[in-house]
Write a protein that holds these residues in place. Structure first.
Motif, PDB file in Angstrom:
ATOM      1  N   GLU A  27       0.828  -1.200   0.000  1.00 13.28           N
ATOM      2  CA  GLU A  27       0.000   0.000   0.000  1.00 13.28           C
ATOM      3  C   GLU A  27       0.870   1.261   0.000  1.00 13.28           C
ATOM      4  OE1 GLU A  27      -3.291   2.501   0.005  1.00 13.28           O
ATOM      5  OE2 GLU A  27      -3.151   0.337  -0.396  1.00 13.28           O
ATOM      6  N   MET A  28       1.935   1.221   0.806  1.00  8.71           N
ATOM      7  CA  MET A  28       2.849   2.369   0.838  1.00  8.71           C
ATOM      8  C   MET A  28       3.488   2.594  -0.525  1.00  8.71           C
ATOM      9  SD  MET A  28       4.850   2.619   4.478  1.00  8.71           S
ATOM     10  CE  MET A  28       5.299   0.904   4.656  1.00  8.71           C
ATOM     11  N   ALA A  29       3.872   1.513  -1.181  1.00 12.92           N
ATOM     12  CA  ALA A  29       4.485   1.625  -2.502  1.00 12.92           C
ATOM     13  C   ALA A  29       3.513   2.230  -3.506  1.00 12.92           C
ATOM     14  CB  ALA A  29       4.961   0.251  -2.979  1.00 12.92           C
ATOM     15  N   GLU A  30       2.257   1.779  -3.471  1.00 14.34           N
ATOM     16  CA  GLU A  30       1.253   2.308  -4.394  1.00 14.34           C
ATOM     17  C   GLU A  30       0.998   3.790  -4.141  1.00 14.34           C
ATOM     18  OE1 GLU A  30      -2.199  -0.092  -4.070  1.00 14.34           O
ATOM     19  OE2 GLU A  30      -1.241  -1.906  -4.864  1.00 14.34           O
ATOM     20  N   ARG A  31       0.912   4.161  -2.849  1.00 15.92           N
ATOM     21  CA  ARG A  31       0.706   5.564  -2.516  1.00 15.92           C
ATOM     22  C   ARG A  31       1.884   6.418  -2.981  1.00 15.92           C
ATOM     23  NH1 ARG A  31      -1.955   6.028   3.557  1.00 15.92           N
ATOM     24  NH2 ARG A  31      -3.847   4.804   3.145  1.00 15.92           N
ATOM     25  N   PHE A  32       3.087   5.896  -2.782  1.00 13.99           N
ATOM     26  CA  PHE A  32       4.282   6.646  -3.157  1.00 13.99           C
ATOM     27  C   PHE A  32       4.326   6.896  -4.663  1.00 13.99           C
ATOM     28  CE2 PHE A  32       9.043   6.790  -3.778  1.00 13.99           C
ATOM     29  CZ  PHE A  32       9.206   8.042  -3.186  1.00 13.99           C
ATOM     30  N   VAL A  33       4.037   5.865  -5.446  1.00 12.69           N
ATOM     31  CA  VAL A  33       4.028   6.007  -6.905  1.00 12.69           C
ATOM     32  C   VAL A  33       2.955   6.999  -7.338  1.00 12.69           C
ATOM     33  CG1 VAL A  33       3.583   4.807  -9.083  1.00 12.69           C
ATOM     34  CG2 VAL A  33       4.997   3.722  -7.321  1.00 12.69           C
ATOM     35  N   SER A  34       1.770   6.906  -6.694  1.00 14.42           N
ATOM     36  CA  SER A  34       0.669   7.798  -7.036  1.00 14.42           C
ATOM     37  C   SER A  34       1.011   9.259  -6.744  1.00 14.42           C
ATOM     38  CB  SER A  34      -0.587   7.382  -6.247  1.00 14.42           C
ATOM     39  OG  SER A  34      -1.641   8.280  -6.468  1.00 14.42           O
ATOM     40  N   VAL A  35       1.600   9.499  -5.580  1.00 13.31           N
ATOM     41  CA  VAL A  35       1.975  10.863  -5.205  1.00 13.31           C
ATOM     42  C   VAL A  35       3.087  11.392  -6.106  1.00 13.31           C
ATOM     43  CG1 VAL A  35       2.971  12.279  -3.374  1.00 13.31           C
ATOM     44  CG2 VAL A  35       1.195  10.633  -2.828  1.00 13.31           C
ATOM     45  N   LEU A  36       4.007  10.525  -6.497  1.00 15.36           N
ATOM     46  CA  LEU A  36       5.069  10.957  -7.412  1.00 15.36           C
ATOM     47  C   LEU A  36       4.499  11.385  -8.758  1.00 15.36           C
ATOM     48  CD1 LEU A  36       8.095   8.516  -6.864  1.00 15.36           C
ATOM     49  CD2 LEU A  36       7.851  10.885  -6.132  1.00 15.36           C
ATOM     50  N   ASP A  37       3.471  10.668  -9.229  1.00 15.35           N
ATOM     51  CA  ASP A  37       2.806  11.065 -10.484  1.00 15.35           C
ATOM     52  C   ASP A  37       2.176  12.453 -10.345  1.00 15.35           C
ATOM     53  OD1 ASP A  37       3.508   8.732 -11.740  1.00 15.35           O
ATOM     54  OD2 ASP A  37       1.616   7.704 -11.283  1.00 15.35           O
ATOM     55  N   ASP A  38       1.519  12.656  -9.194  1.00 21.20           N
ATOM     56  CA  ASP A  38       0.911  13.966  -8.948  1.00 21.20           C
ATOM     57  C   ASP A  38       1.969  15.062  -8.867  1.00 21.20           C
ATOM     58  OD1 ASP A  38      -1.528  12.708  -8.859  1.00 21.20           O
ATOM     59  OD2 ASP A  38      -1.556  12.544  -6.667  1.00 21.20           O
TER      60      ASP A  38
END
Length: 333
Positions: A27-38
């Motif tokens: 979950e942390m990895a998915e959040r991190f990737v998502s925030v990096l895209d933003d």
């Protein structure tokens, strides 16, 4: 997309990430990737906006949480030799290649000059040493110089001399690299002349099997110390965007790390020269085995292993800290 619409579309998700942290690695990895895209989008279209700084802080928080919960499987000592030092060498591989080529060039020059001028050999090694070597060759004991003296005292003297030469190679870099280059030239010419003596008497292969039992580690260490010295000189000559004094400190710090690593290698080389090389008639397979182990260690640890780590995604930060690539853990059943 307008900034207000961008914020409205993603604000609830950002608040969830901020207010409801998770300990699940996936979950942390998915959040991190998502925030990096933003963050990438915001930097592109709203570079100086407050929302960009907000997303950057959110990403930094998730990043720190990832590594805060990452289990540290190695101690500081292991971390240094397993990751930090190899990655440091990866950073300076081109400089190491230059140092090696520079050293080998003057080895060749030394051998070539010896082949065309008989006085050159004595001028470099001295009459006493050349006469002793020729007497040993005439007595069918060409490597008798390694058999004399107490092995322990010989080991201690050689270790001191090897460390001193390598240390001078490093410190010579403070003189804009000139001191280091001079010592590389001097040692390269001496090695070329020294090897020429045995090759000219038909003892070339035998000299490799005997002398390079300790010479593999010893000469490699001198070249690596020379690389550290040139690093020091380069940090002074080419500071880049850093203040010159800060660049010098960084170069000295990296060089000292390398020199600390060379101490045990030079000690092992001295041990081999004092206690092992004297057995000049040892079995061929044993001699080859020692040579291969030494060469494999040098090439493996200083060349191939750093390349392997680099390709796996390991790197050094600007402060010299090891950046370990994040890998998602498998879900437990």
């Amino acid at each position: 997309m307008r900034e207000s619409l961008f914020i409205k579309k993603n604000l609830s998700r950002w608040k969830q990430y901020q207010e409801e942290p998770t300990d699940d690695p996936d979950e942390m990895a998915e959040r991190f990737v998502s925030v990096l895209d933003d963050l990438s989008y915001a930097k592109t279209f709203y570079s100086f906006s407050k929302v960009t700084r907000y997303i950057n802080g959110l990403a930094a928080g998730i990043y720190q949480r990832i590594y805060q919960h990452r289990k540290e499987d190695v101690g500081r000592f292991q971390l240094f030799f397993r990751y930090e030092l190899p990655l440091l060498f990866r950073k300076y591989h081109r400089l190491l290649l230059f140092t090696l080529c520079f050293f080998l060039l003057f080895c060749i020059i030394g051998a070539f000059s010896s082949a065309h001028d008989e006085t050159f050999v004595r001028g470099v090694l001295g009459d006493e040493y050349v006469n002793m070597t020729e007497r040993n060759i005439a007595n069918n004991d060409p490597f008798g110089v390694y058999k004399g003296g107490n092995p322990l005292l010989m080991f201690l003297w050689i270790a001191k001399n090897n460390i001193q030469v390598s240390f001078l190679c490093f410190v010579g870099g403070i003189f804009l690299g000139v001191g280091t280059l001079y010592l590389l030239i001097r040692n390269g010419v001496m090695l070329g002349v020294f090897q020429y003596i045995f090759f000219s008497h038909g003892l070339g292969i035998k000299s490799i099997l005997v002398i390079w039992i300790h010479g593999t580690l010893e000469i490699s260490s001198i070249v690596i110390a020379g690389c550290a010295g040139i690093m020091l000189g380069n940090s002074l000559l080419f500071p880049g965007t850093r203040p010159r004094l800060d660049s010098l400190r960084k170069g000295a710090k990296d060089g000292i790390k390398i020199m600390v690593t060379l101490m045990p290698i030079l000690t092992v080389a001295a041990f081999l020269e004092g206690f092992v090389t004297r057995y000049t008639e040892m079995p061929l397979l044993l001699s080859i085995l020692i040579l291969l182990v030494s060469l494999t260690f040098i090439l493996g640890y200083f060349i191939f292993y750093p390349i392997y780590l680099h390709r796996k995604g390991y790197s050094l930060s600007t402060t010299g800290k090891v950046i370990i690539p994040f890998t998602r853990s498998k879900q437990q059943p």
